[in-house]
Motif scaffolding. Structure first.
Motif, PDB file in Angstrom:
ATOM      1  N   MET A 186     -17.020  19.470  12.104  1.00  0.00           N
ATOM      2  CA  MET A 186     -17.653  20.731  11.716  1.00  0.00           C
ATOM      3  C   MET A 186     -18.560  21.245  12.829  1.00  0.00           C
ATOM      4  SD  MET A 186     -20.350  21.522   8.654  1.00  0.00           S
ATOM      5  CE  MET A 186     -21.593  20.622   9.587  1.00  0.00           C
ATOM      6  N   LEU A 193      -3.690  17.771   4.498  1.00  0.00           N
ATOM      7  CA  LEU A 193      -4.393  17.357   3.284  1.00  0.00           C
ATOM      8  C   LEU A 193      -3.574  16.345   2.495  1.00  0.00           C
ATOM      9  CD1 LEU A 193      -5.841  20.793   2.104  1.00  0.00           C
ATOM     10  CD2 LEU A 193      -7.128  18.857   3.021  1.00  0.00           C
ATOM     11  N   ALA A 242      -2.204  22.959   7.271  1.00  0.00           N
ATOM     12  CA  ALA A 242      -3.366  22.421   6.555  1.00  0.00           C
ATOM     13  C   ALA A 242      -2.932  21.649   5.313  1.00  0.00           C
ATOM     14  CB  ALA A 242      -4.308  23.558   6.176  1.00  0.00           C
ATOM     15  N   VAL A 249      -7.492  26.588   7.482  1.00  0.00           N
ATOM     16  CA  VAL A 249      -7.567  27.415   6.278  1.00  0.00           C
ATOM     17  C   VAL A 249      -8.342  28.708   6.541  1.00  0.00           C
ATOM     18  CG1 VAL A 249      -8.469  27.538   3.930  1.00  0.00           C
ATOM     19  CG2 VAL A 249      -7.294  25.476   4.697  1.00  0.00           C
ATOM     20  N   ILE A 250      -9.522  28.618   7.127  1.00  0.00           N
ATOM     21  CA  ILE A 250     -10.320  29.822   7.385  1.00  0.00           C
ATOM     22  C   ILE A 250      -9.597  30.780   8.333  1.00  0.00           C
ATOM     23  CG2 ILE A 250     -12.473  30.673   8.409  1.00  0.00           C
ATOM     24  CD1 ILE A 250     -13.877  28.249   7.221  1.00  0.00           C
ATOM     25  N   LEU A 266      -9.917  16.331   7.613  1.00  0.00           N
ATOM     26  CA  LEU A 266     -10.333  17.180   6.499  1.00  0.00           C
ATOM     27  C   LEU A 266     -11.101  18.398   7.000  1.00  0.00           C
ATOM     28  CD1 LEU A 266     -10.406  17.446   3.418  1.00  0.00           C
ATOM     29  CD2 LEU A 266     -12.522  16.099   3.421  1.00  0.00           C
ATOM     30  N   ALA A 267     -12.029  18.185   7.935  1.00  0.00           N
ATOM     31  CA  ALA A 267     -12.780  19.303   8.495  1.00  0.00           C
ATOM     32  C   ALA A 267     -11.881  20.218   9.312  1.00  0.00           C
ATOM     33  CB  ALA A 267     -13.934  18.786   9.352  1.00  0.00           C
ATOM     34  N   SER A 285      -8.725  20.761   8.838  1.00  0.00           N
ATOM     35  CA  SER A 285      -7.923  21.543   7.897  1.00  0.00           C
ATOM     36  C   SER A 285      -8.717  22.725   7.363  1.00  0.00           C
ATOM     37  CB  SER A 285      -7.466  20.663   6.728  1.00  0.00           C
ATOM     38  OG  SER A 285      -6.669  19.589   7.172  1.00  0.00           O
ATOM     39  N   SER A 286     -10.002  22.484   7.082  1.00  0.00           N
ATOM     40  CA  SER A 286     -10.828  23.526   6.473  1.00  0.00           C
ATOM     41  C   SER A 286     -11.223  24.605   7.474  1.00  0.00           C
ATOM     42  CB  SER A 286     -12.087  22.901   5.866  1.00  0.00           C
ATOM     43  OG  SER A 286     -11.750  21.901   4.926  1.00  0.00           O
ATOM     44  N   PHE A 287     -11.854  24.179   8.586  1.00  0.00           N
ATOM     45  CA  PHE A 287     -12.472  25.134   9.505  1.00  0.00           C
ATOM     46  C   PHE A 287     -11.516  25.672  10.559  1.00  0.00           C
ATOM     47  CE2 PHE A 287     -15.922  22.300   8.060  1.00  0.00           C
ATOM     48  CZ  PHE A 287     -16.701  23.238   7.411  1.00  0.00           C
TER      49      PHE A 287
END
Length: 299
Positions: A292, A260, A256, A98-99, A90-91, A93-95
Motif C-alpha cells: 500500500m 484473489l 485481480a 481494481v481501482i 492482496l494490496a 489486487s486492490s490498489f
C-alpha cells in the motif's frame, strides 16, 4: 586391501541432469531479461510487459539462493513468508488492479453502477477461470496434496511444478495488463510489489520441494523455472489488451480476480495448516501495508 569405489552411473547421471536443468533454467531467465531490456527500449507495451515479467522472474530466482547455500528455515518462518506474499498480492489486487479498472471503465463512459458491474463481472470471471484450470489441470500442493484429475503418467515433481505455474500465472497476467494500460507508474508499482513478494515465494517453493525429499539442485532449479511463466504471461496479457482499449477494465479486473482466488484458495490455507496462523496473519498485514505504501509513493 583398499577398494576404490566409484559413484554409481545412475546416481551420477541423475545429479548431472538436475544441475543441467538448473543451468538451462538460469540461462533461459537471463535470455528473457536481456530480450526484455531490448524490447523495453522501444517503449512498446509488449516490451515493458516482458521487462516487468522478467524482473519478477529474476526476483523469484534470487529467492532460491539461500537454499543453494544450505540455509534452513523454520516452519514458522515459512508460514510467515507465505502470509507476507498473500498480503502483497492482496494490496496489489486492490490498489494496482481494481481501482485502476474502475477508473478505466469510467473513462470509457461507464457510470458508477456500470463501472462497478464491469469490474465485478471481471473479478468473478478471473476467479472462475482459475477455478476451472484448478479443476482441469492435475497438480499437487505442498500441504493440501493432489488436486484436479489424477494423472499417473506425471511424476510427483511435475505435479508440484504445475501447481506453482497456476500460482504465478495471474501475477504475470497482471503485470502485462497493467503495462498495456495508460498508467505506467502504477504498472511499475505493481511490478515492484510482485517482485518483492516473488523473492520469498521463490524461497518458499525451493524449501517446500526440499521438505518433500528433492535434492538441493532440483529444488533450486525448479524454483527458478517457476518464475519463467511470469514474463510469458505478461506478454500474453499485454498482447490481448492491445487488441482493443475496451478490454482494459475487464483485463485488470480479471487479473485481480485470479489473484484473489489464488490468495484465498491456496496461499492462506497453506500458511494456516501448521498452527502458525498468528505469524502468517502478521506477515499478511506487513505485506499489505508495504505494498500500500509502495503503491501510494510511486503512484
Amino acid at each position: 586391501m583398499h577398494e576404490t569405489r566409484f559413484p554409481r552411473p545412475a546416481t551420477s547421471f541423475r545429479t548431472a541432469r538436475r544441475w543441467l536443468g538448473g543451468a538451462v533454467a538460469c540461462f533461459g531467465l537471463l535470455l528473457l531479461i536481456f530480450e526484455g531490456i531490448d524490447l523495453a527500449q522501444s517503449k512498446s507495451p509488449l516490451g515493458a510487459a516482458l521487462t516487468g515479467g522478467s524482473i519478477a522472474a529474476l526476483a523469484t530466482a534470487l529467492g532460491t539462493v539461500p537454499v543453494l547455500l544450505s540455509h534452513q528455515f523454520s516452519q514458522r518462518a515459512y508460514d510467515s513468508m507465505l502470509g507476507f506474499g498473500a498480503g502483497v498480492m492482496l494490496a496489489a489486487s486492490s490498489f494496482s488492479l481494481v481501482i485502476p479498472a474502475l477508473a478505466a471503465a469510467k473513462s470509457q463512459g461507464a457510470g458508477p453502477w456500470g463501472s462497478g458491474a464491469i469490474v465485478g463481472g471481471g473479478l468473478l470471471l478471473g476467479a472462475l477461470a482459475l477455478l476451472l484450470i484448478d479443476r482441469l489441470v492435475p497438480h499437487e500442493h505442498f500441504v493440501k496434496g493432489l488436486e484436479g484429475p489424477e494423472s499417473r503418467a506425471l511424476k510427483r515433481v511435475w505435479l508440484f511444478v504445475l501447481a506453482i505455474v497456476l500460482h504465478n500465472l495471474p501475477e504475470g497476467l497482471a503485470i502485462g495488463v497493467a503495462f498495456a494500460g495508460t498508467d505506467p507508474v502504477g504498472a511499475t508499482a505493481l511490478t515492484t510489489g510482485i517482485a518483492i513478494q516473488d523473492a520469498p515465494e521463490g524461497l518458499v517453493v525451493a524449501l517446500a520441494l526440499r521438505s518433500v525429499g528433492y535434492g538441493r539442485g532440483t529444488s533450486v532449479g525448479l524454483g527458478v523455472m517457476s518464475g519463467l511463466v511470469e514474463p510469458i504471461a505478461a506478454v500474453f496479457g499485454a498482447a490481448v489488451i492491445g487488441l482493443t482499449a475496451g478490454l482494459l477494465p475487464w483485463g485488470l479486473a480479471m487479473a485481480a480476480g485470479a489473484m484473489l482466488f489464488v490468495i484465498s484458495h491456496e496461499i492462506i490455507p497453506e500458511s494456516h495448516r501448521k498452527g502458525h496462523e498468528a505469524y502468517a496473519t502478521g506477515g499478511l498485514m506487513l505485506g499489505f501495508v508495504l505494498m500500500m505504501v509502495l503503491d501510494t509513493a510511486l503512484g
